[in-house]
Scaffold this motif. Structure first.
Motif, short mmCIF file in Angstrom:
data_model
loop_
_atom_site.label_atom_id
_atom_site.label_comp_id
_atom_site.label_asym_id
_atom_site.label_seq_id
_atom_site.Cartn_x
_atom_site.Cartn_y
_atom_site.Cartn_z
N TYR A 143 0.81 -1.21 0.00
CA TYR A 143 0.00 0.00 0.00
C TYR A 143 0.85 1.27 0.00
O TYR A 143 0.33 2.37 -0.15
N LYS A 144 2.15 1.11 0.18
CA LYS A 144 3.02 2.28 0.31
C LYS A 144 3.03 3.08 -0.99
O LYS A 144 3.06 2.53 -2.09
N SER A 145 2.99 4.40 -0.84
CA SER A 145 2.94 5.29 -2.00
C SER A 145 3.41 6.67 -1.57
O SER A 145 3.85 6.87 -0.43
N SER A 146 3.27 7.62 -2.45
CA SER A 146 3.63 8.99 -2.11
C SER A 146 2.72 9.57 -1.03
O SER A 146 3.05 10.58 -0.40
N SER A 147 1.57 8.93 -0.80
CA SER A 147 0.62 9.42 0.20
C SER A 147 0.41 8.44 1.36
O SER A 147 -0.42 8.69 2.22
N LEU A 148 1.16 7.34 1.39
CA LEU A 148 1.08 6.39 2.51
C LEU A 148 2.49 5.96 2.86
O LEU A 148 3.18 5.28 2.08
N LEU A 149 2.95 6.39 4.02
CA LEU A 149 4.30 6.11 4.49
C LEU A 149 4.24 5.27 5.77
O LEU A 149 3.24 5.25 6.47
N LEU A 150 5.35 4.60 6.06
CA LEU A 150 5.38 3.64 7.15
C LEU A 150 6.40 4.05 8.21
O LEU A 150 7.61 4.06 7.97
N GLY A 151 5.89 4.39 9.37
CA GLY A 151 6.74 4.80 10.48
C GLY A 151 6.48 3.95 11.71
O GLY A 151 5.92 2.85 11.64
N ILE A 152 6.88 4.48 12.85
CA ILE A 152 6.72 3.77 14.11
C ILE A 152 6.65 4.79 15.24
O ILE A 152 7.27 5.87 15.16
#
Length: 256
Positions: free
Chosen positions: A63-72
């Motif tokens: 799902y990662k994209s320019s508008s969905l990023l993955l952090g913590i």
């Protein structure tokens, strides 16, 4: 694009939000998201507030994209700085929020914490704990919800007043600036005028001491909370001359 930089999904123990539902809500709002599920290695229950990071990336990278990023969202603790550092060095997170969720060995949510000390004593200790955590977690990207204790403390007046704790808050701000850590405008409590006013005084002091960059996040745990009060967060930033940012590949990006 505007980003909501603090979002929890079902990988967090206190959220059941499905990633597809979160994306649908973000699309409807016209905003981007940074997923920042909870990792509190110091949490006493080994099955809570920890998640299998490899599974997190396997599930969400499609799902990662320019508008969905993955952090913590990393629970800071002076006894876990090495384990926390190893975790974020091992995986390719876009953003690392550092948060103080524990005080004197208690979850700040736990009513037991508040039985024997006054508000002044506990808030002082809370800020001192953040100071200690920042000194051992200088590698985080942004300091999450400086007002976290105000959510759960049982005192009649829950707010943080800058003048009452100015020395401690100034030290926190100076550490953030020295370590190039941004300050989060957490929008969860901005709907209450008293909370908004007390927080603005802290963000104003951040600017006065040389701070420039803020992340703005709702700390949503449900679909309905995504984007909550983001407009107020951006208004605060604009009024104080602070620059809203988000993180991609651990590098800051301006929100224009």
């Amino acid at each position: 694009m505007i980003f909501d930089t603090h979002i929890h999904t079902s990988f967090s123990s206190d959220s059941k939000m499905n990633i597809k539902d979160a994306l649908d809500k973000a699309k409807a709002l016209g905003i981007g998201l940074v997923i920042t599920d909870h990792m509190d290695l110091n949490y006493p229950d080994k099955d809570k507030f920890k998640f299998p990071v490899a599974d997190f990336f396997k599930s969400y990278e499609p799902y990662k994209s320019s508008s969905l990023l993955l952090g913590i969202e990393l629970g800071m603790d002076t006894g876990y700085e090495a384990e926390n550092k190893n975790l974020i060095d091992t995986y390719n997170f876009d953003e690392v929020i550092g948060s103080q969720h524990f005080l004197h060995g208690f979850d700040i949510y736990d009513a037991s914490l508040y039985r024997e000390k006054t508000k002044v004593e506990l808030f002082r200790d809370y800020f001192l704990e953040i100071i200690a955590s920042l000194k051992t977690h200088s590698y985080i990207d942004t300091l999450g919800h400086i007002d976290f204790i105000s959510r759960y403390c049982p005192f009649e007046d829950k707010e943080i007043y800058y003048n009452d704790y100015c020395d401690y808050i100034d030290e926190i701000i100076k550490l953030c600036i020295n370590y190039d850590i941004s300050l989060e405008i957490n929008t969860r409590r901005l709907g209450m005028a008293k909370s908004l006013n007390s927080l603005v005084s802290i963000y104003k002091r951040y600017k006065e001491l040389g701070g420039n960059y803020v992340t703005i996040g709702s700390d949503a745990h449900t679909v309905d909370s995504i984007g909550l009060n983001l407009d107020k967060g951006f208004q605060i930033a604009e009024s104080l001359g602070l620059k809203p940012i988000y993180f991609k590949n651990r590098s800051s990006e301006y929100i224009k």
